[in-house]
Write an enzyme that holds these catalytic residues in place. Structure first.
Site, PDB file in Angstrom:
ATOM      1  N   LYS A  10       0.845  -1.192   0.000  1.00  0.00           N
ATOM      2  CA  LYS A  10       0.000   0.000   0.000  1.00  0.00           C
ATOM      3  C   LYS A  10       0.888   1.251   0.000  1.00  0.00           C
ATOM      4  O   LYS A  10       1.844   1.340   0.785  1.00  0.00           O
ATOM      5  CB  LYS A  10      -0.900  -0.008   1.238  1.00  0.00           C
ATOM      6  CG  LYS A  10      -2.245   0.674   1.077  1.00  0.00           C
ATOM      7  CD  LYS A  10      -3.096   0.453   2.322  1.00  0.00           C
ATOM      8  CE  LYS A  10      -4.500   0.945   2.134  1.00  0.00           C
ATOM      9  NZ  LYS A  10      -5.312   0.831   3.369  1.00  0.00           N
TER      10      LYS A  10
HETATM   11  O1  G3P Z   1      -8.818   1.796   4.458  1.00  0.00           O
HETATM   12  C1  G3P Z   1      -8.933   3.137   4.827  1.00  0.00           C
HETATM   13  C2  G3P Z   1      -9.755   3.266   6.055  1.00  0.00           C
HETATM   14  O2  G3P Z   1      -9.182   2.514   7.105  1.00  0.00           O
HETATM   15  C3  G3P Z   1      -9.941   4.705   6.484  1.00  0.00           C
HETATM   16  O3  G3P Z   1     -11.148   4.752   7.162  1.00  0.00           O
HETATM   17  O4  G3P Z   1     -12.864   5.683   8.681  1.00  0.00           O
HETATM   18  O5  G3P Z   1     -10.395   6.219   9.026  1.00  0.00           O
HETATM   19  O6  G3P Z   1     -11.639   7.199   7.087  1.00  0.00           O
HETATM   20  P1  G3P Z   1     -11.532   6.026   8.040  1.00  0.00           P
END
Ligand code: G3P
Length: 217
Positions: free
Chosen positions: A83
């Site tokens: 990633k």
């Molecule tokens: O894969 C990306 C994800 O983990 C981000 O999620 O909720 O932190 O925006 P969030």
């Protein structure tokens, strides 16, 4: 639509994997920090548990070091997907690693132009963050729709991996606009099965069945 679990919680991943709902796993430095686990150890355990791609994110910011870290992460298991953040250095590292046959997931994507760059650099997956756009009153789903159209216009093979998914509606909307993959926390995936009319209907079936006095086994 492929389902990836956005977590490093082995128990939660295993529970969904046993049902056949796990096509891959995504992690990021925040998820790893939250797990309290050793990064390489937990990625190795996840890679043993699931067959699909497991995204492990580099933490370097310079292209050469990103490539070195990516190669190091690939030593963990054959299903490690490297990633990379959507910066010019991340795109350069993506080009180099992709040319070596390394699966790549370009993350922190917030615009169609960024997604276009990732596809041109050979990204295996692009991760547009829906929830974080919604958080600032922009339209996360519109980004998925725009990327889908752009990729289809030119036949890009990069898979749209909808990320930062916060609700079952996000999952539905992503499926409607044709995201290839969605990655969500285990709770969101489990919540997809829930509907009050299902619960009500099952209770009524079982109540009526009980009246028959019969058993199947
Ligand atoms: O894969 C990306 C994800 O983990 C981000 O999620 O909720 O932190 O925006 P969030």
């Amino acid at each position: 639509m492929k389902f990836f679990v956005d977590s490093a919680d082995l128990e939660q991943i295993s529970e969904l994997n046993d049902i056949g709902l796990v096509d891959g796993v995504t992690t990021n430095p925040s998820i790893i920090a939250k797990s309290g686990r050793d990064f390489k150890e937990v990625i190795a355990e996840i890679c043993k548990l699931v067959e699909g791609p497991v995204s492990a994110e580099v933490t370097a910011t310079e292209a050469g070091k990103m490539v070195d870290e990516g190669r190091e992460l690939r030593k963990i298991a054959g299903n490690v997907c490297v990633k990379l953040p959507l910066t010019m250095d991340g795109l350069k590292a993506c080009s180099i690693l992709s040319r070596e046959g390394t699966p790549t997931n370009v993350t922190l994507c917030f615009s169609p132009n960024q997604a276009l760059l990732a596809a041109k650099c050979g990204a295996t997956f692009i991760s547009p963050f829906i929830g974080r756009l919604d958080d600032i009153t922009l339209d996360g789903l519109q980004l998925i729709e725009d990327i889908r159209l752009i990729y289809d216009n030119y036949g890009f093979e990069t898979e749209i991996l909808a990320a930062s998914i916060r609700s079952v509606n996000h999952v539905k909307e992503c499926a409607l606009v044709g995201a290839d993959v969605m990655t969500a926390p285990p709770g969101v995936i489990k919540n997809l099965a829930n509907h009050p009319l299902t619960d009500k209907g099952l209770a009524a079936f079982l109540k009526d069945w009980e009246k028959t006095g019969q058993t199947i086994l």
